[in-house]
Design a protein around this motif. Structure first.
Motif, PDB file in Angstrom:
ATOM      1  N   PRO A   1      -2.505   6.249   1.923  1.00 16.54           N
ATOM      2  CA  PRO A   1      -1.853   6.073   0.617  1.00 16.54           C
ATOM      3  C   PRO A   1      -2.814   6.266  -0.551  1.00 16.54           C
ATOM      4  O   PRO A   1      -2.417   6.814  -1.591  1.00 16.54           O
ATOM      5  CB  PRO A   1      -1.340   4.627   0.669  1.00 16.54           C
ATOM      6  CG  PRO A   1      -1.188   4.328   2.123  1.00 16.54           C
ATOM      7  CD  PRO A   1      -2.305   5.060   2.777  1.00 16.54           C
ATOM      8  N   SER A  56       8.691   2.471   3.901  1.00 17.33           N
ATOM      9  CA  SER A  56       7.557   1.615   3.537  1.00 17.33           C
ATOM     10  C   SER A  56       7.720   0.215   4.118  1.00 17.33           C
ATOM     11  O   SER A  56       6.786  -0.332   4.730  1.00 17.33           O
ATOM     12  CB  SER A  56       7.417   1.541   2.015  1.00 17.33           C
ATOM     13  OG  SER A  56       7.173   2.807   1.455  1.00 17.33           O
ATOM     14  N   PHE A 109      -2.719   2.635   6.426  1.00 17.93           N
ATOM     15  CA  PHE A 109      -2.090   1.886   5.334  1.00 17.93           C
ATOM     16  C   PHE A 109      -2.987   1.683   4.114  1.00 17.93           C
ATOM     17  O   PHE A 109      -2.504   1.217   3.083  1.00 17.93           O
ATOM     18  CB  PHE A 109      -1.614   0.523   5.844  1.00 17.93           C
ATOM     19  CG  PHE A 109      -0.449   0.623   6.783  1.00 17.93           C
ATOM     20  CD1 PHE A 109       0.851   0.577   6.311  1.00 17.93           C
ATOM     21  CD2 PHE A 109      -0.647   0.781   8.147  1.00 17.93           C
ATOM     22  CE1 PHE A 109       1.927   0.678   7.170  1.00 17.93           C
ATOM     23  CE2 PHE A 109       0.424   0.889   9.020  1.00 17.93           C
ATOM     24  CZ  PHE A 109       1.714   0.842   8.538  1.00 17.93           C
ATOM     25  N   VAL A 114      -3.114   9.903  -1.177  1.00 15.03           N
ATOM     26  CA  VAL A 114      -1.920  10.377  -1.881  1.00 15.03           C
ATOM     27  C   VAL A 114      -2.018  10.052  -3.369  1.00 15.03           C
ATOM     28  O   VAL A 114      -1.710  10.889  -4.231  1.00 15.03           O
ATOM     29  CB  VAL A 114      -0.649   9.743  -1.279  1.00 15.03           C
ATOM     30  CG1 VAL A 114       0.581  10.068  -2.141  1.00 15.03           C
ATOM     31  CG2 VAL A 114      -0.420  10.239   0.144  1.00 15.03           C
ATOM     32  N   ILE A 115      -2.479   8.839  -3.677  1.00  8.22           N
ATOM     33  CA  ILE A 115      -2.612   8.414  -5.067  1.00  8.22           C
ATOM     34  C   ILE A 115      -3.653   9.260  -5.796  1.00  8.22           C
ATOM     35  O   ILE A 115      -3.420   9.742  -6.917  1.00  8.22           O
ATOM     36  CB  ILE A 115      -2.985   6.917  -5.133  1.00  8.22           C
ATOM     37  CG1 ILE A 115      -1.827   6.059  -4.623  1.00  8.22           C
ATOM     38  CG2 ILE A 115      -3.346   6.508  -6.559  1.00  8.22           C
ATOM     39  CD1 ILE A 115      -2.185   4.593  -4.420  1.00  8.22           C
ATOM     40  N   CYS A 123       0.834  -1.205   0.000  1.00  5.75           N
ATOM     41  CA  CYS A 123       0.000   0.000   0.000  1.00  5.75           C
ATOM     42  C   CYS A 123       0.866   1.251   0.000  1.00  5.75           C
ATOM     43  O   CYS A 123       0.633   2.192  -0.770  1.00  5.75           O
ATOM     44  CB  CYS A 123      -0.908   0.004   1.231  1.00  5.75           C
ATOM     45  SG  CYS A 123      -2.218  -1.227   1.219  1.00  5.75           S
ATOM     46  N   LEU A 124       1.860   1.263   0.878  1.00  4.96           N
ATOM     47  CA  LEU A 124       2.738   2.437   0.973  1.00  4.96           C
ATOM     48  C   LEU A 124       3.579   2.602  -0.283  1.00  4.96           C
ATOM     49  O   LEU A 124       3.779   3.727  -0.757  1.00  4.96           O
ATOM     50  CB  LEU A 124       3.646   2.307   2.206  1.00  4.96           C
ATOM     51  CG  LEU A 124       2.938   2.313   3.567  1.00  4.96           C
ATOM     52  CD1 LEU A 124       3.962   2.207   4.698  1.00  4.96           C
ATOM     53  CD2 LEU A 124       2.098   3.569   3.739  1.00  4.96           C
ATOM     54  N   TYR A 130      -6.300  -2.129  -5.006  1.00  2.00           N
ATOM     55  CA  TYR A 130      -7.224  -1.532  -4.045  1.00  2.00           C
ATOM     56  C   TYR A 130      -8.639  -2.066  -4.205  1.00  2.00           C
ATOM     57  O   TYR A 130      -9.399  -2.139  -3.228  1.00  2.00           O
ATOM     58  CB  TYR A 130      -7.203  -0.008  -4.161  1.00  2.00           C
ATOM     59  CG  TYR A 130      -6.179   0.627  -3.266  1.00  2.00           C
ATOM     60  CD1 TYR A 130      -6.464   0.895  -1.935  1.00  2.00           C
ATOM     61  CD2 TYR A 130      -4.911   0.936  -3.742  1.00  2.00           C
ATOM     62  CE1 TYR A 130      -5.518   1.466  -1.102  1.00  2.00           C
ATOM     63  CE2 TYR A 130      -3.952   1.514  -2.917  1.00  2.00           C
ATOM     64  CZ  TYR A 130      -4.269   1.778  -1.604  1.00  2.00           C
ATOM     65  OH  TYR A 130      -3.327   2.328  -0.773  1.00  2.00           O
ATOM     66  N   GLY A 158       1.635   4.219  -2.986  1.00  2.00           N
ATOM     67  CA  GLY A 158       1.520   5.657  -2.716  1.00  2.00           C
ATOM     68  C   GLY A 158       2.798   6.396  -3.073  1.00  2.00           C
ATOM     69  O   GLY A 158       2.761   7.493  -3.651  1.00  2.00           O
ATOM     70  N   MET A 159       3.956   5.811  -2.729  1.00  2.00           N
ATOM     71  CA  MET A 159       5.250   6.410  -3.059  1.00  2.00           C
ATOM     72  C   MET A 159       5.429   6.514  -4.570  1.00  2.00           C
ATOM     73  O   MET A 159       5.948   7.518  -5.090  1.00  2.00           O
ATOM     74  CB  MET A 159       6.391   5.575  -2.467  1.00  2.00           C
ATOM     75  CG  MET A 159       6.354   5.406  -0.958  1.00  2.00           C
ATOM     76  SD  MET A 159       6.708   6.932  -0.082  1.00  2.00           S
ATOM     77  CE  MET A 159       6.793   6.326   1.616  1.00  2.00           C
TER      78      MET A 159
END
Length: 317
Positions: free
Chosen positions: A210, A148, A206, A213-214, A112-113, A252, A116-117
């Protein structure tokens, strides 16, 4: 009574598809085939990202981490599932169940992280291209990946510890393929409010954060792309994001169905896990890691070129 409880705490029994014995061999062949694709596909991506100088950038560094994570995740559960299908050995030790739960939860949290990164990396690359080398320096993207992995591991330690400290009394039958945390929590013969609360906090940190962020990254990316005058530039920007966005939607879509829906009534209700839930779990656990390298190879020309070059290399005589 204490002696009985202690005996049952020594191991768990994984039901898997025991209620459908006639399709177990078919299931074995399908899962084995997909697992081999996971190992080969993600292994090729990792190798390409290491040895092809064109892929020595933050985006492909994160992709290599994602591929390694997919191998670790599937390897923590699929081999034991295959053994149980072919040998009918469905028991797993208490410690083995804890280890399997830890790796499964840690890999899911970390992925998940990482997604997002990767979205933030694409945002900087497209919306702030001149500052990209400064913002996404080698130190920064290695630190982002490390955070992460570390955060996912810590989260999994907390969740696994809270789950495995519960008393299970005489109920040791897990209606699942693996020691999935929600299936294990159903066996507890005590109050699990603390587990539910920590799971909700984990979902927020988590899954939701994220995802935000996405979403916001791609909102800014879309705004920037639509303002581009060059059709070639728009196409190039879309092509660098399409693979990641496809993986995000698949990942997701399945994980939110599994973990973000309310569980309090379900955990205290019947133990029966519906076939649809098992199929969703299978999709998340095996199909998604199998699709990731295929998606990136098909939708990213740099990865496609690197993989093609790698596969066409002749061994040194």
């Amino acid at each position: 009574m204490d002696k009985i409880n202690q005996t049952f705490l020594l191991e768990f029994l994984l039901l898997g598809l025991s209620e459908y014995p006639k399709i177990e061999i078919v299931y074995f062949v399908v899962i084995l085939s997909m697992y081999l694709v996971v190992l080969i596909g993600n292994g090729v991506l990792i190798t390409a990202s290491i040895f092809d100088s064109h892929l020595h950038s933050p985006m492909y560094f994160f992709l290599g981490n994602l591929s390694f994570l997919d191998i670790c995740y599937t390897s923590s559960s699929v081999p034991s599932t295959l053994v149980s299908l072919i040998s009918k050995k469905r028991n797993i030790s208490f410690s083995g169940c804890a280890v399997q739960m830890f790796f499964g939860f840690a890999m899911g949290s970390t992925e998940c992280l990482l997604l997002g990164m990767m979205a933030f990396d694409r945002y900087v690359a497209i919306c702030n291209p001149l500052r990209y080398p400064v913002i996404m320096s080698k130190v920064v993207y290695i630190l982002m990946a490390s955070v992460s992995w570390l955060s996912g591991g810590i989260n999994s330690i907390v969740q696994t510890s809270l789950a495995m400290r519960l008393p299970f009394c005489e109920n040791n039958v897990i209606n699942h393929f693996t020691c999935e945390i929600l299936a294990v929590l159903k066996l507890a013969c005590t109050d699990i409010s603390l587990n539910i609360i920590t799971m909700m906090v984990s979902n927020m940190a988590f899954l939701v954060l994220p995802l935000l962020v996405i979403v916001f990254s791609y909102m800014f990316i879309l705004y920037t792309i639509l303002r581009m005058n060059s059709a070639t530039g728009r196409h190039k920007a879309f092509s660098t994001c399409s693979a990641h966005l496809t993986v995000v939607i698949i990942f997701y879509g399945t994980i939110l169905f599994m973990y973000a829906k309310p569980k309090s009534q379900e955990l205290h209700g019947e133990n029966k896990l519906q076939a649809s839930d098992k199929l969703i779990s299978l999709f998340y656990g095996v199909v998604t890691p199998m699709l990731n390298p295929i998606i990136y190879s098909l939708r990213n020309k740099d990865v496609k070129a690197a993989v093609k070059y790698l596969l066409n290399q002749k061994p040194i005589q």
